[in-house]
Design a protein around this motif. Structure first.
Motif, PDB file in Angstrom:
ATOM      1  N   THR A  45       0.721  -1.003  -0.044  1.00  0.00           N
ATOM      2  CA  THR A  45      -0.103   0.080   0.108  1.00  0.00           C
ATOM      3  C   THR A  45       0.800   1.209   0.027  1.00  0.00           C
ATOM      4  OG1 THR A  45      -0.068   0.187   2.218  1.00  0.00           O
ATOM      5  CG2 THR A  45      -1.775  -1.140   1.352  1.00  0.00           C
ATOM      6  N   ALA A  46       0.292   2.396  -0.183  1.00  0.00           N
ATOM      7  CA  ALA A  46       1.069   3.651  -0.315  1.00  0.00           C
ATOM      8  C   ALA A  46       1.521   4.201   1.150  1.00  0.00           C
ATOM      9  CB  ALA A  46      -0.007   4.670  -1.009  1.00  0.00           C
ATOM     10  N   LEU A  47       0.987   3.483   2.176  1.00  0.00           N
ATOM     11  CA  LEU A  47       1.381   3.941   3.660  1.00  0.00           C
ATOM     12  C   LEU A  47       2.572   4.202   3.867  1.00  0.00           C
ATOM     13  CD1 LEU A  47      -0.947   4.723   5.684  1.00  0.00           C
ATOM     14  CD2 LEU A  47      -0.757   2.613   6.671  1.00  0.00           C
ATOM     15  N   LYS A  48       3.277   3.089   3.718  1.00  0.00           N
ATOM     16  CA  LYS A  48       4.819   2.969   3.888  1.00  0.00           C
ATOM     17  C   LYS A  48       5.673   4.024   3.128  1.00  0.00           C
ATOM     18  CE  LYS A  48       8.380   0.306   6.178  1.00  0.00           C
ATOM     19  NZ  LYS A  48       9.000  -0.917   6.114  1.00  0.00           N
ATOM     20  N   PRO A  49       5.474   4.047   1.702  1.00  0.00           N
ATOM     21  CA  PRO A  49       6.148   5.255   1.097  1.00  0.00           C
ATOM     22  C   PRO A  49       5.896   6.682   1.394  1.00  0.00           C
ATOM     23  CG  PRO A  49       5.179   3.517  -0.258  1.00  0.00           C
ATOM     24  CD  PRO A  49       4.799   3.236   1.049  1.00  0.00           C
ATOM     25  N   ILE A  50       4.601   6.826   2.152  1.00  0.00           N
ATOM     26  CA  ILE A  50       4.180   8.289   2.551  1.00  0.00           C
ATOM     27  C   ILE A  50       5.011   8.531   3.744  1.00  0.00           C
ATOM     28  CG2 ILE A  50       2.431   9.583   3.736  1.00  0.00           C
ATOM     29  CD1 ILE A  50       0.497   8.370   1.617  1.00  0.00           C
ATOM     30  N   LEU A  51       5.042   7.334   4.668  1.00  0.00           N
ATOM     31  CA  LEU A  51       5.898   7.472   5.702  1.00  0.00           C
ATOM     32  C   LEU A  51       7.370   7.782   5.382  1.00  0.00           C
ATOM     33  CD1 LEU A  51       5.924   7.163   8.820  1.00  0.00           C
ATOM     34  CD2 LEU A  51       6.593   4.854   8.480  1.00  0.00           C
ATOM     35  N   SER A  52       7.795   6.818   4.685  1.00  0.00           N
ATOM     36  CA  SER A  52       9.240   6.871   4.083  1.00  0.00           C
ATOM     37  C   SER A  52       9.771   8.309   3.523  1.00  0.00           C
ATOM     38  CB  SER A  52       9.626   5.893   3.102  1.00  0.00           C
ATOM     39  OG  SER A  52      10.932   6.184   2.347  1.00  0.00           O
ATOM     40  N   SER A  53       8.839   8.998   2.554  1.00  0.00           N
ATOM     41  CA  SER A  53       8.811  10.309   2.130  1.00  0.00           C
ATOM     42  C   SER A  53       8.865  11.412   3.339  1.00  0.00           C
ATOM     43  CB  SER A  53       7.643  10.744   1.174  1.00  0.00           C
ATOM     44  OG  SER A  53       8.225  10.263  -0.032  1.00  0.00           O
ATOM     45  N   LEU A  54       8.049  11.152   4.334  1.00  0.00           N
ATOM     46  CA  LEU A  54       7.925  12.286   5.342  1.00  0.00           C
ATOM     47  C   LEU A  54       9.301  11.948   6.183  1.00  0.00           C
ATOM     48  CD1 LEU A  54       4.077  11.959   6.566  1.00  0.00           C
ATOM     49  CD2 LEU A  54       5.443  14.055   6.026  1.00  0.00           C
ATOM     50  N   LEU A  55       9.781  10.726   6.688  1.00  0.00           N
ATOM     51  CA  LEU A  55      10.829  10.696   7.505  1.00  0.00           C
ATOM     52  C   LEU A  55      12.231  11.248   6.611  1.00  0.00           C
ATOM     53  CD1 LEU A  55      10.229   7.106   8.882  1.00  0.00           C
ATOM     54  CD2 LEU A  55      10.411   9.478  10.171  1.00  0.00           C
ATOM     55  N   SER A  56      12.315  10.995   5.485  1.00  0.00           N
ATOM     56  CA  SER A  56      13.452  11.182   4.844  1.00  0.00           C
ATOM     57  C   SER A  56      13.605  12.655   4.489  1.00  0.00           C
ATOM     58  CB  SER A  56      13.878  10.378   3.677  1.00  0.00           C
ATOM     59  OG  SER A  56      12.743  10.469   2.671  1.00  0.00           O
ATOM     60  N   LYS A  90      -2.424   6.859  -9.375  1.00  0.00           N
ATOM     61  CA  LYS A  90      -1.237   8.281  -9.493  1.00  0.00           C
ATOM     62  C   LYS A  90      -1.721   9.754  -8.951  1.00  0.00           C
ATOM     63  CE  LYS A  90       1.461   5.844 -12.778  1.00  0.00           C
ATOM     64  NZ  LYS A  90       2.792   5.878 -12.778  1.00  0.00           N
ATOM     65  N   ALA A  91      -2.777   9.707  -9.576  1.00  0.00           N
ATOM     66  CA  ALA A  91      -3.292  11.067  -9.352  1.00  0.00           C
ATOM     67  C   ALA A  91      -3.890  11.326  -7.980  1.00  0.00           C
ATOM     68  CB  ALA A  91      -4.509  11.564 -10.133  1.00  0.00           C
ATOM     69  N   ALA A  92      -4.264  10.224  -7.250  1.00  0.00           N
ATOM     70  CA  ALA A  92      -4.711  10.016  -5.856  1.00  0.00           C
ATOM     71  C   ALA A  92      -3.600  10.545  -4.979  1.00  0.00           C
ATOM     72  CB  ALA A  92      -5.471   8.939  -5.474  1.00  0.00           C
ATOM     73  N   LEU A  93      -2.564   9.749  -5.285  1.00  0.00           N
ATOM     74  CA  LEU A  93      -1.417   9.878  -4.363  1.00  0.00           C
ATOM     75  C   LEU A  93      -0.699  11.042  -4.748  1.00  0.00           C
ATOM     76  CD1 LEU A  93       0.630   8.227  -2.748  1.00  0.00           C
ATOM     77  CD2 LEU A  93       1.797   7.058  -4.997  1.00  0.00           C
ATOM     78  N   GLY A  94      -0.604  11.533  -5.767  1.00  0.00           N
ATOM     79  CA  GLY A  94      -0.069  12.874  -6.171  1.00  0.00           C
ATOM     80  C   GLY A  94      -0.816  13.939  -5.282  1.00  0.00           C
ATOM     81  N   LEU A  95      -2.117  13.740  -5.035  1.00  0.00           N
ATOM     82  CA  LEU A  95      -3.092  14.559  -4.371  1.00  0.00           C
ATOM     83  C   LEU A  95      -2.520  14.714  -2.971  1.00  0.00           C
ATOM     84  CD1 LEU A  95      -5.035  16.661  -4.995  1.00  0.00           C
ATOM     85  CD2 LEU A  95      -6.802  14.894  -4.521  1.00  0.00           C
ATOM     86  N   ILE A  96      -2.315  13.418  -2.395  1.00  0.00           N
ATOM     87  CA  ILE A  96      -1.938  13.384  -1.029  1.00  0.00           C
ATOM     88  C   ILE A  96      -0.617  13.980  -1.175  1.00  0.00           C
ATOM     89  CG2 ILE A  96      -1.009  11.570   0.689  1.00  0.00           C
ATOM     90  CD1 ILE A  96      -3.383   9.856  -0.632  1.00  0.00           C
ATOM     91  N   ALA A  97       0.510  13.623  -1.897  1.00  0.00           N
ATOM     92  CA  ALA A  97       1.770  14.381  -1.793  1.00  0.00           C
ATOM     93  C   ALA A  97       1.864  15.555  -1.816  1.00  0.00           C
ATOM     94  CB  ALA A  97       2.650  13.574  -2.811  1.00  0.00           C
ATOM     95  N   ALA A  98       0.727  16.217  -2.488  1.00  0.00           N
ATOM     96  CA  ALA A  98       1.003  17.705  -2.336  1.00  0.00           C
ATOM     97  C   ALA A  98       0.442  18.227  -1.107  1.00  0.00           C
ATOM     98  CB  ALA A  98      -0.083  18.143  -3.445  1.00  0.00           C
TER      99      ALA A  98
END
Lengths: 364, 299
Positions: free
Chosen positions: B90-101, B266-274
């Motif tokens: 799921t996208a959960l861990k990548p989000i965590l990874s992006s935040l931490l790094s 991808k768009a959904a994830l991009g929205l979250i990333a923004a």
């Protein structure tokens, strides 16, 4: 308490010498103004007293304590900067109490002293205000208060009034003088404004190009400039200086001013020193101390320009190095092109040696 | 009513001709379109059902006809369509990874950069050092990524968020340093000297006077650095493999053999990333304009 002694002080920045062998002794409780044009070394001197700069040579003593190596926080000086240096992220109260908090003073004492200083400087209604929303006039008051609250034995002010507006400057001149009378600190005041130096200081130290030119009481510096620089610099406008050579005449020793003829006879004291020499000199007199000749004898010069500034009229006469200014009360009624005959008041006449630039002093 | 002189604005506007005004608004519209249309497209796509965004869809629509949260459900592991198989991660861990790094990378760059900038601004000898630092930006980070990969592998930092944070800190250090140095250079030294005269130690001056007064520049510099780190793709692609891939790397992997690129996901994830940069931007909005102009006004 705290007298300040500067002994053989020299400051070099790389190849540039900012201050050459300065000797100055400031008495305890004295208000000393360091006066000079920009770049004359006055701020450098001040920074060395505060401990921001180390002297290249020489000593600074507070009383009999040598200040070499003593960091600025331990010198017990208060410093007011030209640009206020207010901590804008704090309130006025935060700024005023800063030094006391740094030294861990008890809260009751901080409150009491902040209250007293705020009262003195009329800052009480502004204590809670953030410092970044205040006018420059208020900021400079806060800056003065922040230093004054520590009751430093030595108070250093670096052109504190040059950024504030003219009306407020006049108010602060009297307030600062009162402040100093009240606390009896030793005050060193750097300025390029002779009005400030004249009105506030007990003594003035005139500086130019890193060299101390003259130290003396304001009126003494004004009346008896030690050299050509001080003669030109002090007074608005400065002293009139006309080149010439000593010459004998029927009435006594005079200065031969070339195309302008001869000066009125010199006072006996100066004449005695000059008699027999033929070196080039400058004949000096104050623009305020001239009268228009009644008998046609004196310095006849054409009027080149007339400045009327209300209570006074400044008349420019002559041209090039043979030009003078004369200040008259009210409207002098002078017209450009007209020739005026001026007589300098005998008591105001000063003569300077053209070679050394030094004033020729009557002996005894 | 007393006569009032025309304001500066009025007198300026009066001089402008109609064609000029038309041109001006056209230029503004064009600039807005270039920046906003892709974002609008992403927002729209994020809420479209699969039939509307995929190649199998019959028509192209600007706005979702049947808005759905399925794309978001999908990237968090809930498969709602028989067209695509469930994701293995799921996208959960990548989000965590992006935040931490990104957060720790920014902390490293800002910490080291601020300290270095202050030191060089106030006690600056070694005037070549700032230039040496900017050399880090003179070539693309990719040019050194192969050696870095080898070093990171040796240090056991491959595929860890802390390994990423470290390299992010290093790569963005010159930015943090240069931004902070111009800010420190512009701050009058007298303020610090005033505190020193009051008996404050150098360290206390830095922590109690300088840094608090530098809040605005610090905030805007940190936002810049954070956005740089947050949007990195290449470094994360090379230094992470599976466990700690970041949002951009994970996003690239969102595809299936049946539908190809999963644009909706991808768009959904991009929205979250923004979201994080936008939140940060709003939080420091007050400081942002000042921070951006603070250093620029110097020359």
């Amino acid at each position: 308490m705290s007298a300040i002694h500067l002994q053989n002080l020299v400051k070099r920045f790389g190849p540039f010498t900012a201050l050459r062998t300065m000797d100055l002794h400031i008495a305890d409780g004295e208000f000393m103004a360091l006066l000079g044009p920009s770049g004359c070394g006055k701020s450098t001197t001040m920074n060395m007293i505060a401990g921001m700069e180390e002297p290249s040579e020489g000593q600074i003593l507070f009383g009999d304590r040598d200040m070499a190596g003593v960091p600025m926080g331990r010198r017990g000086v208060g410093f007011v900067f030209q640009n206020y240096a207010i901590f804008t992220h704090m309130t006025v109260r935060g700024n005023l109490s800063y030094g006391l908090r740094m030294r861990g003073a008890p809260k009751s004492e901080i409150d009491r002293r902040v209250g007293a200083v705020a009262e003195l400087l009329q800052l009480t209604p502004l204590l809670h205000r953030k410092a970044n929303r205040l006018s420059v006039n208020i900021l400079q008051r806060v800056a003065i208060g922040r230093s004054a609250i520590m009751e430093p034995a030595i108070f250093l002010l670096d052109e504190p009034l040059s950024n504030v507006d003219a009306a407020f400057r006049a108010v602060m001149r009297t307030e600062l003088k009162h402040l100093q009378r009240e606390f009896k600190q030793t005050m060193v005041y750097v300025t390029h404004d002779q009005l400030e130096a004249m009105t506030m200081a007990d003594r003035i130290a005139v500086m130019d190009h890193g060299v101390l030119q003259q130290v003396g009481a304001p009126l003494d510096v004004y009346n008896n400039p030690a050299n050509l620089f001080v003669a030109r610099f002090i007074g608005a406008p400065g002293m009139n200086l006309l080149p010439g050579r000593p010459a004998e005449s029927d009435g006594g020793l005079v200065i031969d001013l070339g195309p302008l003829g001869i000066s009125p006879p010199l006072p006996e004291g100066i004449a005695a020193v000059l008699r027999g020499s033929n070196g080039e000199v400058f004949y000096g007199f104050r623009p305020e101390q001239v009268t228009r000749s009644v008998d046609g004898r004196g310095l006849a010069m054409p009027v080149s320009f007339v400045e009327r500034i209300g209570a006074r009229t400044i008349v420019h006469l002559g041209e090039g190095e043979r030009s003078v200014k004369a200040v008259f009360e009210n409207d002098a009624g002078a017209v450009v092109g007209e020739t005026l005959v001026l007589v300098p008041d005998a008591a105001s006449v000063r003569v300077f040696d053209a070679g050394s630039g030094r004033a020729v002093m009557a002996e005894g | 009513m007393p006569l009032q002189p025309p304001s500066l604005q009025q007198s300026c506007q009066m001089k402008r001709s109609v064609p000029f005004e038309l041109f001006r608004y056209a230029a503004i519209l064009l600039a807005l379109a270039i920046t906003l249309v892709p974002i609008l497209w992403m927002v729209s796509m994020a809420f479209k059902p699969i039939g509307e965004w995929s190649a199998t869809g019959a028509e192209l629509t600007w706005w979702p006809k049947e808005p759905t949260l399925n794309n978001f459900r999908f990237i968090f592991g809930e498969s709602t369509s028989n067209l695509i198989v469930a994701l293995d991660r799921t996208a959960l861990k990548p989000i965590l990874s992006s935040l931490l790094s990104a957060v720790f990378g920014t902390a490293i760059a800002m910490g080291a950069g601020t300290a270095a900038a202050y030191g060089l601004s106030r006690f600056g000898s070694g005037q070549n050092l700032p230039l040496a630092l900017i050399q880090l930006r003179l070539f693309p980070p990719m040019a050194v990524m192969i050696p870095v990969m080898i070093m990171w592998a040796f240090l056991g930092l491959i595929d860890t968020w802390w390994g990423l944070a470290l390299i992010y800190g290093i790569v963005t250090l010159p930015f943090a340093f240069w931004l902070m140095k111009t800010f420190f250079d512009d701050m009058p030294r007298e303020i610090e000297e005033a505190a020193l005269v009051e008996g404050c130690s150098r360290w206390r001056v830095f922590t109690r006077i300088t840094l608090p007064m530098m809040r605005a520049p610090l905030a805007s510099a940190a936002l810049f650095v954070f956005i740089l780190n947050w949007s990195d793709y290449l470094i994360a692609l090379l230094l992470t493999t599976r466990e700690w891939v970041t949002i951009p790397v994970y996003m690239a992997s969102l595809s299936s053999s049946m539908t190809g690129q999963l644009y909706g996901a991808k768009a959904a994830l991009g929205l979250i990333a923004a979201v994080p940069p936008v939140i940060m931007g709003i939080a420091i909005q007050r400081h942002l304009v000042r921070g951006l102009t603070f250093g620029a006004l110097k020359q």
